[in-house]
Design a protein around this motif. Structure first.
Motif, PDB file in Angstrom:
ATOM      1  N   VAL A  14       0.847  -1.189   0.000  1.00 46.35           N
ATOM      2  CA  VAL A  14       0.000   0.000   0.000  1.00 46.35           C
ATOM      3  C   VAL A  14       0.882   1.239   0.000  1.00 46.35           C
ATOM      4  O   VAL A  14       1.784   1.371   0.833  1.00 46.35           O
ATOM      5  CB  VAL A  14      -0.946   0.024   1.219  1.00 46.35           C
ATOM      6  CG1 VAL A  14      -1.859   1.252   1.152  1.00 46.35           C
ATOM      7  CG2 VAL A  14      -1.785  -1.253   1.291  1.00 46.35           C
ATOM      8  N   ARG A  16       0.691   5.497   0.012  1.00 49.51           N
ATOM      9  CA  ARG A  16      -0.161   6.667   0.205  1.00 49.51           C
ATOM     10  C   ARG A  16       0.343   7.818  -0.661  1.00 49.51           C
ATOM     11  O   ARG A  16       1.543   8.102  -0.699  1.00 49.51           O
ATOM     12  CB  ARG A  16      -0.172   7.095   1.677  1.00 49.51           C
ATOM     13  CG  ARG A  16      -1.117   8.292   1.943  1.00 49.51           C
ATOM     14  CD  ARG A  16      -1.268   8.554   3.423  1.00 49.51           C
ATOM     15  NE  ARG A  16       0.000   8.934   4.029  1.00 49.51           N
ATOM     16  CZ  ARG A  16       0.394   8.539   5.237  1.00 49.51           C
ATOM     17  NH1 ARG A  16      -0.376   7.729   5.951  1.00 49.51           N
ATOM     18  NH2 ARG A  16       1.550   8.946   5.722  1.00 49.51           N
ATOM     19  N   SER A  18      -0.379  11.754  -0.984  1.00 49.38           N
ATOM     20  CA  SER A  18      -1.057  12.843  -0.285  1.00 49.38           C
ATOM     21  C   SER A  18      -0.566  14.194  -0.793  1.00 49.38           C
ATOM     22  O   SER A  18       0.442  14.285  -1.501  1.00 49.38           O
ATOM     23  CB  SER A  18      -0.820  12.724   1.228  1.00 49.38           C
ATOM     24  OG  SER A  18       0.561  12.721   1.524  1.00 49.38           O
ATOM     25  N   GLN A  63      -8.556   7.763   1.108  1.00 48.57           N
ATOM     26  CA  GLN A  63      -8.277   7.582   2.526  1.00 48.57           C
ATOM     27  C   GLN A  63      -8.873   8.707   3.366  1.00 48.57           C
ATOM     28  O   GLN A  63      -9.596   8.470   4.326  1.00 48.57           O
ATOM     29  CB  GLN A  63      -6.773   7.492   2.788  1.00 48.57           C
ATOM     30  CG  GLN A  63      -6.465   7.209   4.272  1.00 48.57           C
ATOM     31  CD  GLN A  63      -4.994   7.223   4.590  1.00 48.57           C
ATOM     32  OE1 GLN A  63      -4.218   7.949   3.983  1.00 48.57           O
ATOM     33  NE2 GLN A  63      -4.593   6.385   5.546  1.00 48.57           N
ATOM     34  N   SER A  67      -5.562  12.466   1.125  1.00 45.26           N
ATOM     35  CA  SER A  67      -4.758  11.297   0.748  1.00 45.26           C
ATOM     36  C   SER A  67      -5.559  10.261  -0.035  1.00 45.26           C
ATOM     37  O   SER A  67      -6.743  10.021   0.241  1.00 45.26           O
ATOM     38  CB  SER A  67      -4.182  10.617   1.994  1.00 45.26           C
ATOM     39  OG  SER A  67      -3.403  11.514   2.757  1.00 45.26           O
ATOM     40  N   LEU A  69      -4.960   6.092  -1.388  1.00 40.48           N
ATOM     41  CA  LEU A  69      -4.151   4.895  -1.188  1.00 40.48           C
ATOM     42  C   LEU A  69      -4.112   4.091  -2.466  1.00 40.48           C
ATOM     43  O   LEU A  69      -5.134   3.914  -3.147  1.00 40.48           O
ATOM     44  CB  LEU A  69      -4.726   4.030  -0.061  1.00 40.48           C
ATOM     45  CG  LEU A  69      -4.726   4.641   1.342  1.00 40.48           C
ATOM     46  CD1 LEU A  69      -5.362   3.661   2.331  1.00 40.48           C
ATOM     47  CD2 LEU A  69      -3.319   5.010   1.787  1.00 40.48           C
ATOM     48  N   GLU A  71      -3.204   0.349  -3.746  1.00 39.07           N
ATOM     49  CA  GLU A  71      -2.914  -1.042  -3.374  1.00 39.07           C
ATOM     50  C   GLU A  71      -2.347  -1.753  -4.600  1.00 39.07           C
ATOM     51  O   GLU A  71      -2.996  -1.824  -5.636  1.00 39.07           O
ATOM     52  CB  GLU A  71      -4.180  -1.744  -2.890  1.00 39.07           C
ATOM     53  CG  GLU A  71      -3.961  -3.206  -2.544  1.00 39.07           C
ATOM     54  CD  GLU A  71      -5.119  -4.090  -2.945  1.00 39.07           C
ATOM     55  OE1 GLU A  71      -4.880  -5.201  -3.448  1.00 39.07           O
ATOM     56  OE2 GLU A  71      -6.285  -3.651  -2.783  1.00 39.07           O
ATOM     57  N   TYR A 103      -0.893  -1.585   7.043  1.00 40.88           N
ATOM     58  CA  TYR A 103      -2.129  -2.214   6.573  1.00 40.88           C
ATOM     59  C   TYR A 103      -1.939  -3.687   6.227  1.00 40.88           C
ATOM     60  O   TYR A 103      -0.875  -4.098   5.759  1.00 40.88           O
ATOM     61  CB  TYR A 103      -2.642  -1.505   5.313  1.00 40.88           C
ATOM     62  CG  TYR A 103      -3.202  -0.127   5.558  1.00 40.88           C
ATOM     63  CD1 TYR A 103      -4.532   0.051   5.951  1.00 40.88           C
ATOM     64  CD2 TYR A 103      -2.419   1.007   5.368  1.00 40.88           C
ATOM     65  CE1 TYR A 103      -5.047   1.315   6.160  1.00 40.88           C
ATOM     66  CE2 TYR A 103      -2.932   2.285   5.586  1.00 40.88           C
ATOM     67  CZ  TYR A 103      -4.248   2.419   5.982  1.00 40.88           C
ATOM     68  OH  TYR A 103      -4.762   3.678   6.187  1.00 40.88           O
TER      69      TYR A 103
END
Length: 300
Positions: A14, A16, A18, A63, A67, A69, A71, A103
């Motif tokens: 994962v 992020r 942002s 998120q 942000s 995410l 995957e 996560y």
């Protein structure tokens, strides 16, 4: 399947993304429309080479208000994607963070997966689950759901009435439905999205405007250049090796890309396969299945 199952997917990572430019940054890179990602809607897309060949595929989730995410495949593939995104960041007001250690990723599949998670059976439908995210698979509702939970919160899924299963059961379901698993079936730097179902699986938006590799993807669609497709196969006999040729008499009809149980995925030459075709890979008989969601080009 008579019950709802879940399994951890430890081979996923994962990332992020942002910052105020996060959407615009990804919009110029990703094959799908990042502007549609919201608290209620997740998405699926790919990052391509400038020449339009596959590099990475991934799921995208909202998120919070700052942000998104991503995957994606884990291990070296995640490291490579992270470096690629960082290379394209330039002066964009974006922060990239590998949050894989925060996560766990799960697949929820089988009968009534969406209902078990109190989600509408609509591709990409998304909501919060405890301190994580739950989403109907953005590609195909029949594949069930995907869940991101903070580490150590697996018990949240057990509380939904889902029964823990194995990752191999998940992959057997996946290949029977005809869904690729990133570089397991898609050859990096060579695979073309539309040969691998990305249009029907909601991984390409032809109206969003320019993104890296957009020209070849659009040309493939509008000129009708798809002559091969990644399709499910059933194997009867000795299990061939991945990479084996599938033959129609003395002509190559395809290449096996993956095998899970007695099923797999293969890149099939459409002009050499019809309902009456007898196919084989070594001493195994091969049956090609065309899922309901696949739209094949009309034959002359």
């Amino acid at each position: 399947m008579s019950e709802t199952l879940y399994t951890p997917l430890p081979d996923r990572a994962v990332i992020r993304v942002s910052g105020p430019d996060r959407v615009d940054f990804l919009q110029g890179l990703v094959s799908n429309n990042v502007e549609k990602i919201s608290p209620e809607q997740s998405g699926y897309g790919a990052l391509l080479t400038p020449q339009g060949k596959f590099l990475y595929d991934f799921f995208m989730y909202y998120q919070d208000e700052d942000s998104l995410l991503i995957e994606c495949e884990g291990g070296e593939r995640a490291e490579s994607l992270f470096k690629k995104l960082r290379m394209y960041k330039l002066r964009a007001k974006v922060e990239l963070t590998d949050v894989s250690n925060d996560y766990d990723v799960f697949a929820v599949f089988g009968d009534n997966a969406a209902s078990a998670l109190s989600l509408p059976e609509q591709a990409g439908s998304t909501a919060r689950l405890a301190d994580g995210i739950k989403a109907v698979d953005p590609r195909l509702t029949a594949m069930g759901c995907r869940v991101l939970l903070p580490k150590g919160e697996e018990g949240t899924l057990a509380g939904t009435g889902s029964v823990k299963s194995t990752i191999e059961a998940y992959h057997e379901q996946r290949v029977r439905l005809g869904l690729p698993n990133g570089s397991e079936e898609l050859e990096v730097d060579k695979a073309i999205l539309l040969e691998n179902g990305f249009e029907e699986l909601g991984g390409v938006d032809f109206k969003k405007g320019c993104y890296m590799g957009q020209e070849l993807t659009a040309r493939t669609k509008y000129r009708g250049l798809v002559r091969k497709r990644l399709l499910p196969i059933e194997i009867d006999g000795p299990t061939p090796e991945v990479g084996s040729q599938i033959m129609n008499d003395d002509r190559e009809a395809g290449i096996i890309k993956s095998i899970h149980g007695n099923s797999g995925l293969a890149m099939i030459r459409l002009e050499r396969v019809d309902k009456e075709a007898t196919l084989n890979a070594g001493d195994a008989r091969i049956t090609v299945h065309i899922p309901d969601w696949v739209q094949l080009p009309a034959r002359d």
